[in-house]
Motif scaffolding. Sequence first.
Motif, PDB file in Angstrom:
ATOM      1  N   GLY A 201      -6.173   6.253 -10.783  1.00  0.00           N
ATOM      2  CA  GLY A 201      -6.762   5.213 -11.616  1.00  0.00           C
ATOM      3  C   GLY A 201      -7.663   4.241 -10.889  1.00  0.00           C
ATOM      4  O   GLY A 201      -8.221   3.333 -11.512  1.00  0.00           O
ATOM      5  N   PHE A 202      -7.863   4.444  -9.586  1.00  0.00           N
ATOM      6  CA  PHE A 202      -8.644   3.487  -8.808  1.00  0.00           C
ATOM      7  C   PHE A 202      -9.926   4.086  -8.235  1.00  0.00           C
ATOM      8  O   PHE A 202     -10.537   3.500  -7.347  1.00  0.00           O
ATOM      9  CB  PHE A 202      -7.774   2.877  -7.705  1.00  0.00           C
ATOM     10  CG  PHE A 202      -6.660   2.036  -8.250  1.00  0.00           C
ATOM     11  CD1 PHE A 202      -6.901   0.743  -8.690  1.00  0.00           C
ATOM     12  CD2 PHE A 202      -5.374   2.548  -8.382  1.00  0.00           C
ATOM     13  CE1 PHE A 202      -5.888  -0.039  -9.222  1.00  0.00           C
ATOM     14  CE2 PHE A 202      -4.357   1.786  -8.918  1.00  0.00           C
ATOM     15  CZ  PHE A 202      -4.606   0.497  -9.340  1.00  0.00           C
ATOM     16  N   HIS A 203     -10.327   5.226  -8.759  1.00  0.00           N
ATOM     17  CA  HIS A 203     -11.613   5.832  -8.435  1.00  0.00           C
ATOM     18  C   HIS A 203     -11.941   6.817  -9.557  1.00  0.00           C
ATOM     19  O   HIS A 203     -11.038   7.518 -10.056  1.00  0.00           O
ATOM     20  CB  HIS A 203     -11.571   6.561  -7.086  1.00  0.00           C
ATOM     21  CG  HIS A 203     -12.910   6.998  -6.596  1.00  0.00           C
ATOM     22  ND1 HIS A 203     -13.536   8.137  -7.056  1.00  0.00           N
ATOM     23  CD2 HIS A 203     -13.764   6.437  -5.691  1.00  0.00           C
ATOM     24  CE1 HIS A 203     -14.697   8.267  -6.461  1.00  0.00           C
ATOM     25  NE2 HIS A 203     -14.865   7.239  -5.635  1.00  0.00           N
ATOM     26  N   ALA A 222       4.611   3.359  -3.043  1.00  0.00           N
ATOM     27  CA  ALA A 222       3.487   2.786  -2.306  1.00  0.00           C
ATOM     28  C   ALA A 222       3.335   3.413  -0.933  1.00  0.00           C
ATOM     29  O   ALA A 222       2.260   3.360  -0.339  1.00  0.00           O
ATOM     30  CB  ALA A 222       3.664   1.274  -2.175  1.00  0.00           C
ATOM     31  N   HIS A 223       4.403   4.012  -0.420  1.00  0.00           N
ATOM     32  CA  HIS A 223       4.345   4.561   0.942  1.00  0.00           C
ATOM     33  C   HIS A 223       3.827   5.994   0.992  1.00  0.00           C
ATOM     34  O   HIS A 223       3.542   6.508   2.066  1.00  0.00           O
ATOM     35  CB  HIS A 223       5.724   4.493   1.601  1.00  0.00           C
ATOM     36  CG  HIS A 223       6.713   5.487   1.069  1.00  0.00           C
ATOM     37  ND1 HIS A 223       6.931   6.703   1.670  1.00  0.00           N
ATOM     38  CD2 HIS A 223       7.539   5.428   0.009  1.00  0.00           C
ATOM     39  CE1 HIS A 223       7.867   7.362   0.994  1.00  0.00           C
ATOM     40  NE2 HIS A 223       8.243   6.609  -0.018  1.00  0.00           N
ATOM     41  N   LYS A 224       3.698   6.662  -0.153  1.00  0.00           N
ATOM     42  CA  LYS A 224       3.278   8.065  -0.123  1.00  0.00           C
ATOM     43  C   LYS A 224       1.764   8.209   0.021  1.00  0.00           C
ATOM     44  O   LYS A 224       1.292   9.009   0.828  1.00  0.00           O
ATOM     45  CB  LYS A 224       3.772   8.798  -1.366  1.00  0.00           C
ATOM     46  CG  LYS A 224       5.259   9.151  -1.312  1.00  0.00           C
ATOM     47  CD  LYS A 224       5.671   9.970  -2.508  1.00  0.00           C
ATOM     48  CE  LYS A 224       7.047  10.603  -2.316  1.00  0.00           C
ATOM     49  NZ  LYS A 224       8.134   9.627  -2.240  1.00  0.00           N
ATOM     50  N   THR A 225       1.008   7.467  -0.760  1.00  0.00           N
ATOM     51  CA  THR A 225      -0.450   7.620  -0.699  1.00  0.00           C
ATOM     52  C   THR A 225      -1.175   6.308  -0.430  1.00  0.00           C
ATOM     53  O   THR A 225      -2.402   6.291  -0.357  1.00  0.00           O
ATOM     54  CB  THR A 225      -0.996   8.236  -2.004  1.00  0.00           C
ATOM     55  OG1 THR A 225      -0.694   7.381  -3.111  1.00  0.00           O
ATOM     56  CG2 THR A 225      -0.387   9.614  -2.238  1.00  0.00           C
ATOM     57  N   LEU A 226      -0.428   5.215  -0.297  1.00  0.00           N
ATOM     58  CA  LEU A 226      -1.006   3.933   0.080  1.00  0.00           C
ATOM     59  C   LEU A 226      -0.437   3.524   1.445  1.00  0.00           C
ATOM     60  O   LEU A 226       0.611   4.029   1.858  1.00  0.00           O
ATOM     61  CB  LEU A 226      -0.687   2.862  -0.969  1.00  0.00           C
ATOM     62  CG  LEU A 226      -1.228   3.106  -2.381  1.00  0.00           C
ATOM     63  CD1 LEU A 226      -0.841   1.938  -3.288  1.00  0.00           C
ATOM     64  CD2 LEU A 226      -2.730   3.321  -2.389  1.00  0.00           C
ATOM     65  N   PRO A 227      -1.073   2.588   2.145  1.00  0.00           N
ATOM     66  CA  PRO A 227      -0.641   2.243   3.506  1.00  0.00           C
ATOM     67  C   PRO A 227       0.502   1.237   3.542  1.00  0.00           C
ATOM     68  O   PRO A 227       0.378   0.140   4.100  1.00  0.00           O
ATOM     69  CB  PRO A 227      -1.918   1.672   4.130  1.00  0.00           C
ATOM     70  CG  PRO A 227      -2.656   1.067   2.979  1.00  0.00           C
ATOM     71  CD  PRO A 227      -2.377   1.967   1.810  1.00  0.00           C
ATOM     72  N   ALA A 228       1.635   1.614   2.950  1.00  0.00           N
ATOM     73  CA  ALA A 228       2.810   0.749   2.945  1.00  0.00           C
ATOM     74  C   ALA A 228       3.917   1.376   3.789  1.00  0.00           C
ATOM     75  O   ALA A 228       3.884   2.558   4.108  1.00  0.00           O
ATOM     76  CB  ALA A 228       3.295   0.524   1.516  1.00  0.00           C
ATOM     77  N   LEU A 274      -5.933  -2.093  -2.176  1.00  0.00           N
ATOM     78  CA  LEU A 274      -6.354  -1.212  -3.267  1.00  0.00           C
ATOM     79  C   LEU A 274      -7.252  -1.962  -4.243  1.00  0.00           C
ATOM     80  O   LEU A 274      -8.270  -1.420  -4.718  1.00  0.00           O
ATOM     81  CB  LEU A 274      -5.116  -0.680  -3.981  1.00  0.00           C
ATOM     82  CG  LEU A 274      -5.307   0.419  -5.016  1.00  0.00           C
ATOM     83  CD1 LEU A 274      -5.883   1.677  -4.386  1.00  0.00           C
ATOM     84  CD2 LEU A 274      -3.972   0.735  -5.708  1.00  0.00           C
ATOM     85  N   ASP A 275      -6.921  -3.204  -4.527  1.00  0.00           N
ATOM     86  CA  ASP A 275      -7.690  -4.016  -5.464  1.00  0.00           C
ATOM     87  C   ASP A 275      -9.090  -4.305  -4.926  1.00  0.00           C
ATOM     88  O   ASP A 275     -10.090  -4.199  -5.644  1.00  0.00           O
ATOM     89  CB  ASP A 275      -6.935  -5.317  -5.721  1.00  0.00           C
ATOM     90  CG  ASP A 275      -7.515  -6.121  -6.873  1.00  0.00           C
ATOM     91  OD1 ASP A 275      -8.365  -5.588  -7.614  1.00  0.00           O
ATOM     92  OD2 ASP A 275      -7.108  -7.283  -7.034  1.00  0.00           O
ATOM     93  N   ARG A 276      -9.158  -4.630  -3.629  1.00  0.00           N
ATOM     94  CA  ARG A 276     -10.445  -5.053  -3.072  1.00  0.00           C
ATOM     95  C   ARG A 276     -11.299  -3.891  -2.572  1.00  0.00           C
ATOM     96  O   ARG A 276     -12.499  -3.814  -2.854  1.00  0.00           O
ATOM     97  CB  ARG A 276     -10.209  -6.038  -1.921  1.00  0.00           C
ATOM     98  CG  ARG A 276     -11.467  -6.772  -1.477  1.00  0.00           C
ATOM     99  CD  ARG A 276     -11.225  -7.584  -0.227  1.00  0.00           C
ATOM    100  NE  ARG A 276     -11.024  -6.725   0.958  1.00  0.00           N
ATOM    101  CZ  ARG A 276     -10.706  -7.194   2.165  1.00  0.00           C
ATOM    102  NH1 ARG A 276     -10.534  -8.492   2.343  1.00  0.00           N
ATOM    103  NH2 ARG A 276     -10.561  -6.373   3.178  1.00  0.00           N
ATOM    104  N   ASP A 277     -10.677  -2.971  -1.819  1.00  0.00           N
ATOM    105  CA  ASP A 277     -11.446  -1.924  -1.133  1.00  0.00           C
ATOM    106  C   ASP A 277     -11.082  -0.510  -1.564  1.00  0.00           C
ATOM    107  O   ASP A 277     -11.572   0.465  -0.988  1.00  0.00           O
ATOM    108  CB  ASP A 277     -11.219  -2.014   0.390  1.00  0.00           C
ATOM    109  CG  ASP A 277     -11.648  -3.347   0.964  1.00  0.00           C
ATOM    110  OD1 ASP A 277     -12.550  -3.971   0.384  1.00  0.00           O
ATOM    111  OD2 ASP A 277     -11.064  -3.771   1.986  1.00  0.00           O
ATOM    112  N   GLY A 278     -10.199  -0.395  -2.562  1.00  0.00           N
ATOM    113  CA  GLY A 278      -9.699   0.921  -2.926  1.00  0.00           C
ATOM    114  C   GLY A 278     -10.770   1.906  -3.321  1.00  0.00           C
ATOM    115  O   GLY A 278     -10.748   3.074  -2.900  1.00  0.00           O
ATOM    116  N   HIS A 279     -11.727   1.469  -4.113  1.00  0.00           N
ATOM    117  CA  HIS A 279     -12.775   2.374  -4.589  1.00  0.00           C
ATOM    118  C   HIS A 279     -13.522   2.992  -3.422  1.00  0.00           C
ATOM    119  O   HIS A 279     -13.727   4.217  -3.356  1.00  0.00           O
ATOM    120  CB  HIS A 279     -13.734   1.625  -5.524  1.00  0.00           C
ATOM    121  CG  HIS A 279     -14.786   2.501  -6.131  1.00  0.00           C
ATOM    122  ND1 HIS A 279     -15.952   2.854  -5.471  1.00  0.00           N
ATOM    123  CD2 HIS A 279     -14.843   3.102  -7.337  1.00  0.00           C
ATOM    124  CE1 HIS A 279     -16.673   3.625  -6.241  1.00  0.00           C
ATOM    125  NE2 HIS A 279     -16.029   3.797  -7.387  1.00  0.00           N
TER     126      HIS A 279
END
Length: 472
Positions: A201-203, A222-228, A274-279
């Motif tokens: 949903g972010f691209h 959040a840890h699977k595909t985001l940097p958490a 994700l909000d700022r640079d996700g795209h």
Amino acid sequence: MATDPRGLRGDAPLLDAWLRFTEHPPTPFTIPGHKQRSDLVGDVVAGDVPLYAGLDTMKLSAGVLTDAEARAARLWGADFCRFSTGGATHANQAVALALAGDGDRVVVSRTLHRSLLLGLVLAGLTPVWVRPDVDPATGLPLGVAPATVRRALSANPGVRAVFVGDPSYVGTVGDIAGLADAAHDFGVPLVVDAAWAAHFGFHPALPRHPLQLGADVMVTSAHKTLPAWSQAALVLARTDRVDPARLDAGVEATATTSPAGAVLASIDAARALLDRDGHALLGDAITATREARDRLRGIDGLTVLDGTAVDPLKLTLLLFGTGADGNRVEQDLLAAGLPVESADRDVLVAVVSLADTPDSLTRLTTALTDSIRRHRGTPRPVIGPAAYRVEPVVAMPPRQAFFATAETVPIDRAVGRVCAELIAPYPPGIPVLAPGEQITADALAALNHARLAGVRIAYAADPSLNTLRVTT
């Protein structure tokens, strides 16, 4: 001293609190017992700041967690959000407790992770199983069809909710909008375990996430595909069909009372990024993955999963046509310092995230090309993963079987008995047998096939499968 290299702290209250703690460390008379001293056991405890008396006061008077969860709710378009330091496992079990009561029936996709199965045990729910469609060309799941869910709901009046897992472990994406329509036509909520879809949903090149498609509850890691940090997850919900107070109670009932502040802060930081640079970051990762797919297609006999119904950031490779054994390929990758998410004889899965680079993907594709060439053999017929080939036969509710008196029997005497344990090839952790299900010859054959293909058999009391625990 910890830093904020991308300047996110101004939009991430938990991250800001974690950074402030490291910038001005106190002399705590609270837990954790290491008291921020790395000279005792080493850097293994570095960054371990608690939520209570760490990111916030012991009384949570600053409200930084509530603020961060509200920001995440806005980003995903939800009415409700809770962070989890227990992963999607905790989140799934919390939702199971929240949406139905002891003895109620729920429609459940057989593609769901074992955590939801144990959620059924905790909540005392009885599953009405639905199975995904399977692509005969690959043996992999395509998602549960809305028509299948409609038939299950029509045949089972009084069902309280529909639970599905989407996208699948191998990256295939189902018809969430159609499933939402089906559930809502029968007046029940749709819950989606979207553990692998935090980036959706972010691209524009990515599928929309479940809440955008009409789902009522979305669990994501959040840890699977985001940097958490590992164990970082979120429960997100729209509350038209879900009681937020009960959902909140479900989260609290199954959560630790000593949540790791660093995990919470990493969820907040990943959300702000994700909000700022996700795209932009996701666009770069999608392009690099597309180029990797193109290179891998040049390997004779290799099938590279692709298409509009596949996560662009999941590299799933089918080795049947190459004759190579994926376990040997995995050993080559490990020797090269390139571990992958999953590998068995026939299927290899590599996870790409916005942290990857063209260079990392080039290294992977080069190593894969060399290894498959080295281990090439006679092509094999397509046989999909065991979990998608077995029809579960429910003999008693999972909770009743879990707490029943049990005995251990040799496997050759187990057919026809009721299973008292959960047994799943791992990864992905989708059960072939669950508590309360009749043990069938098909289930045992599927487990044996998975074991011979090099898959670890998880959660069984006897992982060698020489014996099974059955109810008496």
